[in-house]
Motif scaffolding. Structure first.
Motif, PDB file in Angstrom:
ATOM      1  N   ILE A  33       0.818  -1.214   0.000  1.00  0.00           N
ATOM      2  CA  ILE A  33       0.000   0.000   0.000  1.00  0.00           C
ATOM      3  C   ILE A  33       0.856   1.270   0.000  1.00  0.00           C
ATOM      4  CG2 ILE A  33      -1.967  -1.144   1.080  1.00  0.00           C
ATOM      5  CD1 ILE A  33      -1.211   0.069   3.714  1.00  0.00           C
ATOM      6  N   LEU A  34       2.088   1.195   0.542  1.00  0.00           N
ATOM      7  CA  LEU A  34       2.942   2.374   0.546  1.00  0.00           C
ATOM      8  C   LEU A  34       3.714   2.516  -0.759  1.00  0.00           C
ATOM      9  CD1 LEU A  34       4.452   2.494   4.175  1.00  0.00           C
ATOM     10  CD2 LEU A  34       2.432   3.649   3.260  1.00  0.00           C
ATOM     11  N   ASP A  35       4.363   1.448  -1.193  1.00  0.00           N
ATOM     12  CA  ASP A  35       5.131   1.542  -2.431  1.00  0.00           C
ATOM     13  C   ASP A  35       4.221   1.458  -3.647  1.00  0.00           C
ATOM     14  OD1 ASP A  35       7.805   2.039  -3.066  1.00  0.00           O
ATOM     15  OD2 ASP A  35       8.080   0.034  -3.876  1.00  0.00           O
ATOM     16  N   GLY A  36       2.969   1.033  -3.446  1.00  0.00           N
ATOM     17  CA  GLY A  36       2.038   0.940  -4.562  1.00  0.00           C
ATOM     18  C   GLY A  36       1.778   2.284  -5.210  1.00  0.00           C
ATOM     19  N   PHE A  37       1.444   3.290  -4.395  1.00  0.00           N
ATOM     20  CA  PHE A  37       1.174   4.603  -4.991  1.00  0.00           C
ATOM     21  C   PHE A  37       2.465   5.245  -5.479  1.00  0.00           C
ATOM     22  CE2 PHE A  37       1.738   5.766  -0.464  1.00  0.00           C
ATOM     23  CZ  PHE A  37       2.671   6.787  -0.574  1.00  0.00           C
ATOM     24  N   ASP A  38       3.591   4.899  -4.845  1.00  0.00           N
ATOM     25  CA  ASP A  38       4.896   5.382  -5.290  1.00  0.00           C
ATOM     26  C   ASP A  38       5.196   4.873  -6.698  1.00  0.00           C
ATOM     27  OD1 ASP A  38       7.521   6.058  -5.587  1.00  0.00           O
ATOM     28  OD2 ASP A  38       8.254   5.035  -3.821  1.00  0.00           O
ATOM     29  N   LEU A  39       5.027   3.574  -6.908  1.00  0.00           N
ATOM     30  CA  LEU A  39       5.186   2.999  -8.245  1.00  0.00           C
ATOM     31  C   LEU A  39       4.149   3.569  -9.205  1.00  0.00           C
ATOM     32  CD1 LEU A  39       5.817  -0.706  -7.185  1.00  0.00           C
ATOM     33  CD2 LEU A  39       7.463   0.762  -8.348  1.00  0.00           C
ATOM     34  N   MET A  89      12.018  -7.431 -10.714  1.00  0.00           N
ATOM     35  CA  MET A  89      11.469  -6.451  -9.782  1.00  0.00           C
ATOM     36  C   MET A  89      12.575  -5.631  -9.133  1.00  0.00           C
ATOM     37  SD  MET A  89       9.434  -7.030  -6.184  1.00  0.00           S
ATOM     38  CE  MET A  89      10.957  -7.558  -5.391  1.00  0.00           C
ATOM     39  N   LEU A  90      13.622  -6.308  -8.666  1.00  0.00           N
ATOM     40  CA  LEU A  90      14.730  -5.606  -8.011  1.00  0.00           C
ATOM     41  C   LEU A  90      15.443  -4.674  -8.979  1.00  0.00           C
ATOM     42  CD1 LEU A  90      16.182  -8.511  -5.833  1.00  0.00           C
ATOM     43  CD2 LEU A  90      14.757  -6.599  -5.084  1.00  0.00           C
ATOM     44  N   LEU A  91      15.639  -5.114 -10.219  1.00  0.00           N
ATOM     45  CA  LEU A  91      16.264  -4.249 -11.220  1.00  0.00           C
ATOM     46  C   LEU A  91      15.393  -3.024 -11.494  1.00  0.00           C
ATOM     47  CD1 LEU A  91      17.662  -6.866 -13.774  1.00  0.00           C
ATOM     48  CD2 LEU A  91      18.967  -5.425 -12.196  1.00  0.00           C
ATOM     49  N   GLY A  92      14.072  -3.231 -11.563  1.00  0.00           N
ATOM     50  CA  GLY A  92      13.170  -2.109 -11.766  1.00  0.00           C
ATOM     51  C   GLY A  92      13.246  -1.109 -10.623  1.00  0.00           C
ATOM     52  N   LEU A  93      13.309  -1.599  -9.403  1.00  0.00           N
ATOM     53  CA  LEU A  93      13.421  -0.708  -8.242  1.00  0.00           C
ATOM     54  C   LEU A  93      14.745   0.040  -8.241  1.00  0.00           C
ATOM     55  CD1 LEU A  93      11.890  -2.985  -5.437  1.00  0.00           C
ATOM     56  CD2 LEU A  93      10.803  -1.064  -6.596  1.00  0.00           C
ATOM     57  N   VAL A  94      15.820  -0.625  -8.697  1.00  0.00           N
ATOM     58  CA  VAL A  94      17.119   0.036  -8.788  1.00  0.00           C
ATOM     59  C   VAL A  94      17.076   1.170  -9.808  1.00  0.00           C
ATOM     60  CG1 VAL A  94      19.509  -0.271  -9.558  1.00  0.00           C
ATOM     61  CG2 VAL A  94      18.477  -1.930  -8.001  1.00  0.00           C
ATOM     62  N   PHE A  95      16.493   0.915 -10.975  1.00  0.00           N
ATOM     63  CA  PHE A  95      16.390   1.951 -12.003  1.00  0.00           C
ATOM     64  C   PHE A  95      15.601   3.149 -11.488  1.00  0.00           C
ATOM     65  CE2 PHE A  95      18.073  -0.924 -15.136  1.00  0.00           C
ATOM     66  CZ  PHE A  95      18.560  -0.082 -16.126  1.00  0.00           C
ATOM     67  N   ARG A  96      14.528   2.873 -10.751  1.00  0.00           N
ATOM     68  CA  ARG A  96      13.733   3.972 -10.200  1.00  0.00           C
ATOM     69  C   ARG A  96      14.549   4.783  -9.202  1.00  0.00           C
ATOM     70  NH1 ARG A  96      10.036   3.401  -7.059  1.00  0.00           N
ATOM     71  NH2 ARG A  96       8.512   4.913  -7.748  1.00  0.00           N
ATOM     72  N   GLY A  97      15.281   4.083  -8.335  1.00  0.00           N
ATOM     73  CA  GLY A  97      16.077   4.778  -7.330  1.00  0.00           C
ATOM     74  C   GLY A  97      17.144   5.662  -7.944  1.00  0.00           C
ATOM     75  N   GLY A 123       9.973   3.197 -16.789  1.00  0.00           N
ATOM     76  CA  GLY A 123      10.287   1.803 -17.096  1.00  0.00           C
ATOM     77  C   GLY A 123      10.536   0.981 -15.848  1.00  0.00           C
ATOM     78  N   GLY A 124      11.270   1.538 -14.892  1.00  0.00           N
ATOM     79  CA  GLY A 124      11.510   0.828 -13.641  1.00  0.00           C
ATOM     80  C   GLY A 124      10.229   0.575 -12.883  1.00  0.00           C
ATOM     81  N   SER A 125       9.333   1.562 -12.881  1.00  0.00           N
ATOM     82  CA  SER A 125       8.045   1.404 -12.205  1.00  0.00           C
ATOM     83  C   SER A 125       7.202   0.330 -12.868  1.00  0.00           C
ATOM     84  CB  SER A 125       7.280   2.738 -12.201  1.00  0.00           C
ATOM     85  OG  SER A 125       8.019   3.756 -11.556  1.00  0.00           O
ATOM     86  N   LEU A 126       7.202   0.313 -14.205  1.00  0.00           N
ATOM     87  CA  LEU A 126       6.418  -0.669 -14.952  1.00  0.00           C
ATOM     88  C   LEU A 126       6.949  -2.085 -14.724  1.00  0.00           C
ATOM     89  CD1 LEU A 126       4.207  -1.322 -17.035  1.00  0.00           C
ATOM     90  CD2 LEU A 126       5.904  -0.884 -18.832  1.00  0.00           C
ATOM     91  N   VAL A 127       8.257  -2.256 -14.821  1.00  0.00           N
ATOM     92  CA  VAL A 127       8.854  -3.586 -14.648  1.00  0.00           C
ATOM     93  C   VAL A 127       8.630  -4.087 -13.222  1.00  0.00           C
ATOM     94  CG1 VAL A 127      11.039  -4.855 -14.572  1.00  0.00           C
ATOM     95  CG2 VAL A 127      10.561  -3.304 -16.476  1.00  0.00           C
ATOM     96  N   ALA A 128       8.831  -3.211 -12.231  1.00  0.00           N
ATOM     97  CA  ALA A 128       8.645  -3.624 -10.840  1.00  0.00           C
ATOM     98  C   ALA A 128       7.193  -4.003 -10.568  1.00  0.00           C
ATOM     99  CB  ALA A 128       9.090  -2.509  -9.902  1.00  0.00           C
ATOM    100  N   SER A 129       6.256  -3.226 -11.085  1.00  0.00           N
ATOM    101  CA  SER A 129       4.839  -3.491 -10.854  1.00  0.00           C
ATOM    102  C   SER A 129       4.404  -4.793 -11.510  1.00  0.00           C
ATOM    103  CB  SER A 129       3.989  -2.334 -11.394  1.00  0.00           C
ATOM    104  OG  SER A 129       4.328  -1.120 -10.778  1.00  0.00           O
TER     105      SER A 129
END
Length: 335
Positions: A23-29, A91-99, A121-127
């Motif tokens: 619920i927290l990282d959901g709206f962030d993504l 997922m981890l790679l997507g989060l890294v790209f976002r960071g 792209g990072g948000s899409l891949v992670a989601s």
């Protein structure tokens, strides 16, 4: 008997950590997913500012959930991870790209559009990866002799792809309602309009997944349509209907907070539905919570530290959201 109770206490702690992360990282993504739908760079700046102070703290709950699973349910960890290596790595790679995009986007002018693409792209891949991993877990993991016995691509099925789209669209809905709550003026109105189609699409996907899930497993079907648990088959949809009403009514009335809270409620109810389907298994139809648990001594040792750290993490999270509450001023950047 106390060991049995410890197993379920730990299952509850890990479930809570995963739910808070979602619920927290959901709206962030979701904010990242909405980047291509923004109208200009100014909108993207303020969208990113709305989550910049709190995005990195959200991953704490992912670490707690994953680390807790490894520490107290090692057998579940050892069977789930080989089955889901690919979506989890993605997922981890997507989060890294976002960071990385969070920081580098503010340090360049000429290449800013590249970091916008990386953030989206990072948000899409992670989601998508999170949704696919969830679908693969729900449909079941093949286990023989307490080890994963499936193939490399077993995680990729029509059902897991459906859940991937469902989670992604749901995150976009959360992001739109979050931005409606945090922003003002033209961009708030724009995000409020975007919330409508994403909310409708989320409900369609929730319906499809809910109708499909009971037929994946006889245990799921019995859980939802046999007494007394069949009560939840009426209670959960009723609560979903109430949340849907609050969501659309709030958007129609141009309310700020209510649509976001109701969108979160939809995710919480979906998570509860998954929990009802799973119980008492931690890996559906293969490993129960008790079977996958570590020795009692390990559960007790880890619980002592968790009971100290968990209130600290909760307090920090609440304090952070309290400090950065209210509307975002477009003239004041976080960076």
């Amino acid at each position: 008997m106390f060991g049995l109770e410890l197993s379920f206490i730990w299952a509850g702690i890990i479930a809570l950590a995963v739910l808070i992360y979602v619920i927290l990282d959901g709206f962030d993504l979701g904010v990242g997913l909405l980047f291509p739908l923004s109208k200009d760079e100014g909108e993207r700046d303020v969208m990113m500012n709305s989550v910049a102070p709190i995005w990195d703290g959200n991953e704490t709950w992912l670490v707690l959930g994953g680390g807790g699973l490894f520490a107290v349910f090692p057998l579940a960890y050892a069977t789930v991870m080989p089955a889901l290596y690919m979506p989890i790595i993605l997922m981890l790679l997507g989060l890294v790209f976002r960071g990385v995009a969070f920081e580098y986007r503010w340090r360049t002018v000429r290449g800013k559009h590249l970091w916008d693409i990386s953030f989206f792209g990072g948000s899409l891949v992670a989601s998508m990866s999170q949704g696919i991993a969830l679908g693969a877990l729900v449909q079941g993991i093949e286990i023989e002799n307490r080890a994963y016995a499936g193939g490399w691509w077993d995680w990729l099925t029509p059902f897991s792809v459906l859940t991937g789209f469902a989670v992604t669209v749901g995150y976009a809905m959360l992001g739109a309602t979050w931005l409606n709550m945090k922003l003002e003026g033209r961009i708030q109105a724009h995000m409020r309009r975007l919330a409508w189609p994403f909310a409708i699409a989320t409900l369609v996907f929730m319906g499809l997944v809910s109708l499909w899930t009971p037929f994946l497993n006889d245990a799921f079907f019995g859980r939802w349509f046999a007494f007394p648990t069949a009560i939840f088959s009426f209670l959960v949809p009723a609560l979903v209907a109430a949340a849907v009403y609050g969501l659309f009514h709030g958007l129609q009335r141009h309310w700020d907070v209510t649509p976001f809270l109701c969108a979160l409620a939809l995710f919480v109810l979906g998570f509860i539905g998954i929990g009802i389907s799973f119980y008492p298994y931690i890996v559906p139809s293969s490993l129960t919570i008790v079977e996958a648990a570590a020795p009692d001594s390990s559960l007790k040792f880890a619980l002592v530290g968790t009971l100290v750290l968990l209130p600290m993490i909760l307090s920090y999270t609440i304090y952070t959201y309290w400090v950065f509450r209210g509307k975002i001023d477009p003239e004041e950047g976080y960076h």
